[in-house]
Design an enzyme around this catalytic site. Structure first.
Site, PDB file in Angstrom:
ATOM      1  N   HIS A  41      -6.313  13.922  23.185  1.00 44.95           N
ATOM      2  CA  HIS A  41      -5.532  13.245  22.135  1.00 44.95           C
ATOM      3  C   HIS A  41      -4.243  12.726  22.759  1.00 44.95           C
ATOM      4  CE1 HIS A  41      -7.879  14.994  18.732  1.00 44.95           C
ATOM      5  NE2 HIS A  41      -8.032  16.005  19.565  1.00 44.95           N
TER       6      HIS A  41
ATOM      7  N   HIS B  83     -12.247  14.346  25.859  1.00 42.86           N
ATOM      8  CA  HIS B  83     -11.590  14.812  24.625  1.00 42.86           C
ATOM      9  C   HIS B  83     -10.108  15.049  24.917  1.00 42.86           C
ATOM     10  CE1 HIS B  83     -11.947  17.354  20.724  1.00 42.86           C
ATOM     11  NE2 HIS B  83     -10.664  17.184  20.992  1.00 42.86           N
TER      12      HIS B  83
ATOM     13  N   PRO C 294      -4.412   5.779  14.748  1.00 41.29           N
ATOM     14  CA  PRO C 294      -3.536   4.633  14.465  1.00 41.29           C
ATOM     15  C   PRO C 294      -2.616   4.979  13.286  1.00 41.29           C
ATOM     16  CG  PRO C 294      -5.828   3.929  14.667  1.00 41.29           C
ATOM     17  CD  PRO C 294      -5.827   5.428  14.614  1.00 41.29           C
TER      18      PRO C 294
ATOM     19  N   GLU D  63     -14.094  24.152  13.809  1.00 40.57           N
ATOM     20  CA  GLU D  63     -12.839  24.777  14.258  1.00 40.57           C
ATOM     21  C   GLU D  63     -12.419  25.901  13.321  1.00 40.57           C
ATOM     22  OE1 GLU D  63     -10.783  20.862  14.519  1.00 40.57           O
ATOM     23  OE2 GLU D  63      -9.776  21.832  16.202  1.00 40.57           O
TER      24      GLU D  63
ATOM     25  N   ASP E 297      -8.273  18.616  25.532  1.00 44.20           N
ATOM     26  CA  ASP E 297      -7.844  18.520  24.134  1.00 44.20           C
ATOM     27  C   ASP E 297      -6.407  17.985  24.059  1.00 44.20           C
ATOM     28  OD1 ASP E 297      -8.064  18.676  21.435  1.00 44.20           O
ATOM     29  OD2 ASP E 297      -7.964  20.846  21.273  1.00 44.20           O
TER      30      ASP E 297
HETATM   31  P1  5GP Z   1      -2.652  11.406  18.088  1.00 42.96           P
HETATM   32  O1  5GP Z   1      -3.911  11.080  17.331  1.00 42.96           O
HETATM   33  O2  5GP Z   1      -1.445  11.367  17.199  1.00 42.96           O
HETATM   34  O3  5GP Z   1      -2.484  10.598  19.332  1.00 42.96           O
HETATM   35  O4  5GP Z   1      -2.811  12.909  18.624  1.00 42.96           O
HETATM   36  C1  5GP Z   1      -2.448  14.033  17.864  1.00 42.96           C
HETATM   37  C2  5GP Z   1      -3.374  14.229  16.673  1.00 42.96           C
HETATM   38  O5  5GP Z   1      -4.699  14.559  17.131  1.00 42.96           O
HETATM   39  C3  5GP Z   1      -2.979  15.400  15.776  1.00 42.96           C
HETATM   40  O6  5GP Z   1      -2.037  15.005  14.807  1.00 42.96           O
HETATM   41  C4  5GP Z   1      -4.315  15.796  15.146  1.00 42.96           C
HETATM   42  O7  5GP Z   1      -4.625  14.949  14.066  1.00 42.96           O
HETATM   43  C5  5GP Z   1      -5.299  15.525  16.264  1.00 42.96           C
HETATM   44  N1  5GP Z   1      -5.547  16.752  17.048  1.00 42.96           N
HETATM   45  C6  5GP Z   1      -5.005  17.089  18.235  1.00 42.96           C
HETATM   46  N2  5GP Z   1      -5.490  18.283  18.657  1.00 42.96           N
HETATM   47  C7  5GP Z   1      -6.366  18.676  17.728  1.00 42.96           C
HETATM   48  C8  5GP Z   1      -7.217  19.828  17.610  1.00 42.96           C
HETATM   49  O8  5GP Z   1      -7.273  20.740  18.446  1.00 42.96           O
HETATM   50  N3  5GP Z   1      -7.997  19.887  16.491  1.00 42.96           N
HETATM   51  C9  5GP Z   1      -7.997  18.905  15.549  1.00 42.96           C
HETATM   52  N4  5GP Z   1      -8.808  19.042  14.501  1.00 42.96           N
HETATM   53  N5  5GP Z   1      -7.221  17.814  15.638  1.00 42.96           N
HETATM   54  C10 5GP Z   1      -6.412  17.705  16.714  1.00 42.96           C
END
Ligand code: 5GP
Length: 361
Positions: A15, A13, A99, A226, A301
């Site tokens: 991002h 997990h 994306p 969440e 995360d």
């Molecule tokens: P990206 O998808 O732009 O590479 O990574 C950032 C995005 O991941 C954020 O804009 C958000 O949509 C999602 N994101 C990142 N961390 C979290 C989190 O802790 N909770 C949720 N619900 N979404 C997250």
């Protein structure tokens, strides 16, 4: 901490835009400041701030996206993020990203993802296995030059991709992401994530796209619980995704449902504490789920946003819940069972863990 750093680990997990080095974000902000697009001094303290509410985190992501959303930068951050995970012995990374389309610079969701794949191809500090096929359609095996098991010093990381649906999106936009994931399977895209601000959007908006994804054989992980939203948490659990992330605001009924379904939970300790979704680490649901032998995987995360690493997350769990070397190793190893990649990759990873077990004293 040293042994946690050298232990092989699995990250499920992470991002992409949440995992960027602070130094890179500051460099990008400075450049945009010089071009007059942003005011650097306003942005600098926002990037360096440590404690943020969940709401502030999503405001920060809007800023990060202004800094990163062009093809060259997406390629750069992908390369750096993978190399950073590999440097602390993450041997398998499932990297997720949303994306993005930005007509003003000719970016489509597809070209955004192509820039991500370029970033994987650009990884040079370590060996990488990121797709069953190369861009030219040939099997990728010849890319794998070294092996972590054969005594060479170069690290190797397996990377697979998940495409995120942002909760701000419409059903059509979510469907477009799923179709893109299907088109990009040959580049290591294995599944779909639902993320984004949890107080935005309705489960019913995303359900058709998620059902289609499942029908087509993509695997699914959902950010779940969440915020307190009993109805949505139950709908998500009834959907039976392959994994869920966070699982913070569950009540008795939802815990029962989760435990009987055996859906693995991606646990993000620092993220939950920093955003105050869990008030104190010692009451984190990790303890209860771990005691119940529920499938769990420790994850970062957003390692950049929350100034953490996967080794730090393992250290936090070990020190808070009194777990020793062997228990932490087992926790890392069982995560192999929850990855979305195929059995061949699972076998390779088991080999890596079996070898590491022999070195554990
Ligand atoms: P990206 O998808 O732009 O590479 O990574 C950032 C995005 O991941 C954020 O804009 C958000 O949509 C999602 N994101 C990142 N961390 C979290 C989190 O802790 N909770 C949720 N619900 N979404 C997250």
């Amino acid at each position: 901490m040293e042994w946690l750093l050298s232990m092989p680990k699995v990250e499920l997990h992470a991002h992409l835009n949440g995992s960027i080095r602070d130094s890179t974000l500051l460099e990008l902000a400075r450049l945009l400041g010089e071009k007059g697009v942003i005011v650097f001094s306003d942005v600098e303290h926002v990037i360096m701030k440590n404690d943020r509410s969940l709401h502030e985190v999503f405001k920060l992501f809007d800023l990060i996206h202004i800094l990163t959303t062009d093809h060259k930068t997406v390629t750069r951050i992908t390369k750096e993020v993978v190399e950073d995970f590999a440097s602390e012995n993450v041997v398998y990374l499932e990297l997720r990203t949303t994306p993005k389309r930005n007509d003003s610079i000719g970016m489509s969701k597809r070209s955004y993802m192509e820039a991500v794949v370029e970033g994987l191809r650009a990884v040079s500090a370590v060996d990488i296995d990121f797709a069953p096929h190369n861009m030219d359609g040939n099997p990728v095996n010849d890319m794998i030059t070294d092996d972590i098991c054969n005594g060479t010093t170069r690290k190797k990381i397996y990377v697979r991709l998940l495409l995120s649906i942002d909760r701000r999106e419409t059903t059509e936009a979510a469907m477009e992401t799923v179709k893109l994931a299907l088109e990009m399977r040959e580049f290591g895209v294995l599944g779909i994530d639902l993320s984004g601000n949890p107080i935005v959007g309705e489960w019913s908006t995303f359900l058709p796209a998620l059902e289609f994804a499942r029908e087509q054989g993509l695997q699914i992980t959902l950010h779940c619980g969440e915020v307190p939203n009993k109805k949505e948490i139950n709908s998500m659990l009834d959907f039976l995704p392959q994994r869920v992330g966070h699982a913070c605001f569950f009540q008795e009924e939802e815990w029962k449902k989760l435990k009987s379904s055996k859906i693995p939970v991606e646990i993000c300790l620092t993220s939950n504490i920093r955003t105050d979704t869990i008030s104190s680490i010692d009451i984190h649901h990790f303890a209860n789920l771990y005691a119940a032998k529920h499938p769990l995987v420790l994850c970062t995360d957003d390692s950049g946003v929350f100034s953490t690493t996967l080794s730090k997350e393992y250290h936090l769990a070990a020190s808070t819940f009194g777990l020793g070397k062997w228990e932490m190793f087992q926790l890392a190893k069982t995560a192999v069972g929850f990855i979305f990649a195929d059995d061949g990759v699972k076998q390779d990873l088991e080999g890596i863990f079996n070898l590491a077990a022999k070195k554990l004293d």
